[in-house]
Design a protein around this motif. Sequence first.
Motif, PDB file in Angstrom:
ATOM      1  N   HIS A  50       0.837  -1.211   0.000  1.00  0.00           N
ATOM      2  CA  HIS A  50       0.000   0.000   0.000  1.00  0.00           C
ATOM      3  C   HIS A  50       0.866   1.254   0.000  1.00  0.00           C
ATOM      4  O   HIS A  50       0.595   2.233  -0.734  1.00  0.00           O
ATOM      5  N   VAL A  51       1.930   1.245   0.792  1.00  0.00           N
ATOM      6  CA  VAL A  51       2.839   2.393   0.851  1.00  0.00           C
ATOM      7  C   VAL A  51       3.485   2.617  -0.517  1.00  0.00           C
ATOM      8  O   VAL A  51       3.576   3.757  -1.007  1.00  0.00           O
ATOM      9  N   LEU A  52       3.917   1.534  -1.141  1.00  0.00           N
ATOM     10  CA  LEU A  52       4.569   1.639  -2.440  1.00  0.00           C
ATOM     11  C   LEU A  52       3.590   2.081  -3.526  1.00  0.00           C
ATOM     12  O   LEU A  52       3.935   2.892  -4.400  1.00  0.00           O
ATOM     13  N   LEU A  53       2.356   1.562  -3.488  1.00  0.00           N
ATOM     14  CA  LEU A  53       1.358   1.963  -4.474  1.00  0.00           C
ATOM     15  C   LEU A  53       1.024   3.449  -4.347  1.00  0.00           C
ATOM     16  O   LEU A  53       0.810   4.146  -5.350  1.00  0.00           O
ATOM     17  N   SER A  54       0.999   3.938  -3.136  1.00  0.00           N
ATOM     18  CA  SER A  54       0.736   5.366  -2.925  1.00  0.00           C
ATOM     19  C   SER A  54       1.833   6.203  -3.563  1.00  0.00           C
ATOM     20  O   SER A  54       1.569   7.241  -4.188  1.00  0.00           O
ATOM     21  N   SER A  55       3.082   5.748  -3.431  1.00  0.00           N
ATOM     22  CA  SER A  55       4.192   6.487  -4.032  1.00  0.00           C
ATOM     23  C   SER A  55       4.175   6.396  -5.553  1.00  0.00           C
ATOM     24  O   SER A  55       4.795   7.218  -6.237  1.00  0.00           O
ATOM     25  N   GLY A  88       1.442   6.768  -7.305  1.00  0.00           N
ATOM     26  CA  GLY A  88       0.258   7.476  -7.778  1.00  0.00           C
ATOM     27  C   GLY A  88      -1.001   6.637  -7.731  1.00  0.00           C
ATOM     28  O   GLY A  88      -1.987   6.963  -8.397  1.00  0.00           O
ATOM     29  N   MET A  89      -1.003   5.547  -6.950  1.00  0.00           N
ATOM     30  CA  MET A  89      -2.176   4.688  -6.846  1.00  0.00           C
ATOM     31  C   MET A  89      -2.589   4.576  -5.373  1.00  0.00           C
ATOM     32  O   MET A  89      -2.805   3.477  -4.845  1.00  0.00           O
ATOM     33  N   HIS A  90      -2.701   5.756  -4.706  1.00  0.00           N
ATOM     34  CA  HIS A  90      -3.004   5.758  -3.275  1.00  0.00           C
ATOM     35  C   HIS A  90      -4.415   5.248  -2.981  1.00  0.00           C
ATOM     36  O   HIS A  90      -4.713   4.845  -1.848  1.00  0.00           O
ATOM     37  N   LEU A  91      -5.289   5.249  -3.997  1.00  0.00           N
ATOM     38  CA  LEU A  91      -6.645   4.730  -3.792  1.00  0.00           C
ATOM     39  C   LEU A  91      -6.716   3.221  -3.984  1.00  0.00           C
ATOM     40  O   LEU A  91      -7.736   2.591  -3.685  1.00  0.00           O
ATOM     41  N   CYS A  92      -5.633   2.677  -4.495  1.00  0.00           N
ATOM     42  CA  CYS A  92      -5.609   1.230  -4.766  1.00  0.00           C
ATOM     43  C   CYS A  92      -5.277   0.464  -3.485  1.00  0.00           C
ATOM     44  O   CYS A  92      -4.397   0.856  -2.712  1.00  0.00           O
ATOM     45  N   LYS A  93      -5.990  -0.615  -3.287  1.00  0.00           N
ATOM     46  CA  LYS A  93      -5.791  -1.426  -2.084  1.00  0.00           C
ATOM     47  C   LYS A  93      -5.593  -2.882  -2.483  1.00  0.00           C
ATOM     48  O   LYS A  93      -6.395  -3.449  -3.225  1.00  0.00           O
ATOM     49  N   ILE A  94      -4.503  -3.470  -2.018  1.00  0.00           N
ATOM     50  CA  ILE A  94      -4.225  -4.893  -2.271  1.00  0.00           C
ATOM     51  C   ILE A  94      -4.590  -5.690  -1.027  1.00  0.00           C
ATOM     52  O   ILE A  94      -4.212  -5.332   0.095  1.00  0.00           O
ATOM     53  N   VAL A  95      -5.331  -6.739  -1.227  1.00  0.00           N
ATOM     54  CA  VAL A  95      -5.717  -7.631  -0.127  1.00  0.00           C
ATOM     55  C   VAL A  95      -5.234  -9.047  -0.452  1.00  0.00           C
ATOM     56  O   VAL A  95      -5.476  -9.551  -1.547  1.00  0.00           O
ATOM     57  N   VAL A  96      -4.539  -9.647   0.503  1.00  0.00           N
ATOM     58  CA  VAL A  96      -4.130 -11.046   0.352  1.00  0.00           C
ATOM     59  C   VAL A  96      -5.215 -11.895   1.018  1.00  0.00           C
ATOM     60  O   VAL A  96      -5.298 -11.970   2.243  1.00  0.00           O
ATOM     61  N   ALA A  97      -6.061 -12.484   0.186  1.00  0.00           N
ATOM     62  CA  ALA A  97      -7.179 -13.282   0.719  1.00  0.00           C
ATOM     63  C   ALA A  97      -6.710 -14.701   1.027  1.00  0.00           C
ATOM     64  O   ALA A  97      -6.125 -15.371   0.172  1.00  0.00           O
ATOM     65  N   ARG A 128       2.384  -1.679 -12.454  1.00  0.00           N
ATOM     66  CA  ARG A 128       2.759  -0.937 -11.248  1.00  0.00           C
ATOM     67  C   ARG A 128       2.442  -1.727  -9.977  1.00  0.00           C
ATOM     68  O   ARG A 128       3.215  -1.708  -9.018  1.00  0.00           O
ATOM     69  N   ILE A 129       1.306  -2.430  -9.989  1.00  0.00           N
ATOM     70  CA  ILE A 129       0.979  -3.290  -8.843  1.00  0.00           C
ATOM     71  C   ILE A 129       2.047  -4.368  -8.685  1.00  0.00           C
ATOM     72  O   ILE A 129       2.524  -4.648  -7.580  1.00  0.00           O
ATOM     73  N   SER A 130       2.428  -4.962  -9.809  1.00  0.00           N
ATOM     74  CA  SER A 130       3.467  -5.990  -9.781  1.00  0.00           C
ATOM     75  C   SER A 130       4.774  -5.421  -9.265  1.00  0.00           C
ATOM     76  O   SER A 130       5.473  -6.040  -8.458  1.00  0.00           O
ATOM     77  N   LEU A 131       5.112  -4.205  -9.745  1.00  0.00           N
ATOM     78  CA  LEU A 131       6.348  -3.565  -9.295  1.00  0.00           C
ATOM     79  C   LEU A 131       6.318  -3.362  -7.782  1.00  0.00           C
ATOM     80  O   LEU A 131       7.300  -3.653  -7.081  1.00  0.00           O
ATOM     81  N   ALA A 132       5.188  -2.882  -7.276  1.00  0.00           N
ATOM     82  CA  ALA A 132       5.075  -2.652  -5.833  1.00  0.00           C
ATOM     83  C   ALA A 132       5.243  -3.953  -5.056  1.00  0.00           C
ATOM     84  O   ALA A 132       5.959  -4.012  -4.043  1.00  0.00           O
ATOM     85  N   ILE A 133       4.599  -5.001  -5.524  1.00  0.00           N
ATOM     86  CA  ILE A 133       4.692  -6.290  -4.836  1.00  0.00           C
ATOM     87  C   ILE A 133       6.100  -6.850  -4.934  1.00  0.00           C
ATOM     88  O   ILE A 133       6.651  -7.365  -3.955  1.00  0.00           O
ATOM     89  N   ALA A 140       6.800  13.374 -10.341  1.00  0.00           N
ATOM     90  CA  ALA A 140       7.398  12.737  -9.162  1.00  0.00           C
ATOM     91  C   ALA A 140       7.104  11.247  -9.122  1.00  0.00           C
ATOM     92  O   ALA A 140       7.930  10.448  -8.670  1.00  0.00           O
ATOM     93  N   VAL A 141       5.909  10.844  -9.601  1.00  0.00           N
ATOM     94  CA  VAL A 141       5.561   9.428  -9.601  1.00  0.00           C
ATOM     95  C   VAL A 141       6.484   8.657 -10.535  1.00  0.00           C
ATOM     96  O   VAL A 141       6.942   7.555 -10.225  1.00  0.00           O
ATOM     97  N   ALA A 142       6.786   9.260 -11.682  1.00  0.00           N
ATOM     98  CA  ALA A 142       7.690   8.612 -12.638  1.00  0.00           C
ATOM     99  C   ALA A 142       9.067   8.420 -12.016  1.00  0.00           C
ATOM    100  O   ALA A 142       9.715   7.382 -12.196  1.00  0.00           O
ATOM    101  N   GLU A 143       9.507   9.434 -11.286  1.00  0.00           N
ATOM    102  CA  GLU A 143      10.808   9.324 -10.615  1.00  0.00           C
ATOM    103  C   GLU A 143      10.772   8.199  -9.580  1.00  0.00           C
ATOM    104  O   GLU A 143      11.744   7.455  -9.414  1.00  0.00           O
TER     105      GLU A 143
END
Length: 555
Positions: free
Chosen positions: A378-383, A385-394, A437-442, A467-470
Amino acid sequence: MITMLTDLVISNYTIVDKLEIDISRGLTVITGETGAGKSIALDALGLCLGDRADASAVRLNCEKAEINATFSVKEIPEAKRWLENRDLGSGTDCMLRRVITREGRSRAYINGSPSTLKDCGELGSLLIDVHSQHAHQSLLRKEVQRGLLDNFNENNELANKVEETASDWLRLKKERDILAGADDELASSIQLLAYQVNELQSLQLAEGELKHLEADAKRCANAVQILESGHESISLIEKSEDTATKALSLIDSKIHDQSTLDNARELIDSARISLNEAILDIKSYIEEIEVNPSKQAEIETRLEKIYEIARKHRIFPEEISTFHAQIKSKLNELEEGRGKLPLLDEQLKALESEYEELATRLSKNRHSAATDLETKTHVLLSSLGMHLCKIVVALNKRKSPYPHPKGLEDIELLVSTNPGSSEQPLGKIASGGELSRISLAIQVASANTAAIPSIVFDEIDSGIGGAVAETVGNLLKQLSRNCQILCVTHLPQVAAFGNSHLFASKLEDNGSVKATITKLGESEKIEEIARMLAGAKVTESAVANAKEMIELGQS
């Protein structure tokens, strides 16, 4: 940093004439003008990894296209084992080759041996993970998601023990069910075999008895004829003996030259002696012959019983002893098998208890790992530009009452891209750019335990900037410390972080278009990033900005 994909050689593919690319360690970025074919190399690589292809892949006016991808498997034990198990091992290097003909025929090779696309894909999944708008998005597969979670919390060894214990339990359970399920049939088989064994045992057929009985039966049936012919033979021989004696006395007369007849006398005397011995033998033989109807009946009754049992079991009479031994052995096996049920029940109970302890410990570790992975992602996704995105490990508890090789729960990564929206599997709601981007964060969150040695991101920066690109570039650089990264990008902020920079371009050659990819030196890299910043007209400020970005990216 280690190098996994070392070389990519492309010949006569789409608009590529001949292209040889040496892939470096760390983060390799690929840039180029729009339409320059930045993704051609990745598409060609996909063919080596088992993607489908047709005749359109072959360059115009060429007979075939060929792609060779060389990987180092020195640091990939799973891939080395895969190759060795199929006798495809070849040192520390592995070459995947794909050939497509103008007619649309396709051939694939692993280390020079013809292989199926399925095998290429299976091996490829151990070598490289390609994240793009289309192929090789392994993160969508549940088994990859489960492995990622277990890698994240270093639970692989425990997960393997759980799988081994469950497999042992399932194997024994199947064996036990076969015995128990066939219990009625088994009981009937045992009962029948026991009856047959007892029947044959009661027959008490001795070794060689059948042969003797058949000979005795033949003598009893022909006793009268044997006696008559025997006595007649003796009478005839006795007459012959008298004749021989008389002949001997005649040639013994003094009127004959005795020396001349010595041989004749010896022959006649020898014949007379032989005739006498023959009489004695015949007399000895017929003395044992008797006309005995009761004995004959007894022998025939015994033989009929033997023949009846042979007919009953559809065997020859002389096979009775062998058949008896065979069914006796089979009866013993069935009785031993029936006696294994209590032992199997005890073993199953012990394995079930062991599985419960191991699987419960694994489940507890997984739940803890899931929470940590969700938080870090979640922290990485926010950085990104996907701060509204939420990953859940079910972790959904399995309904099966039996030990499952993969543990107590079914694991799946779910995503919600907006507050209030329901959580869905990744493949259902994530676009190609979002998935990258989700994959990158994970991947960054679990970088220290990354399972795939090489990762490709195609257009990971779609729809982002500033900044997100950076941040994307920085995260890619972090990830490249533990694995090899290839990234197709159109953003200078991302390209500045590359350890190696490849430039894709198109050239006109004798009226045809040819795509090429070249490795840029330091000055060329600055010029390319400046072009990406400023466009067609590169200014001094763009060059200065490019230098500053590269220094920041390499620091």
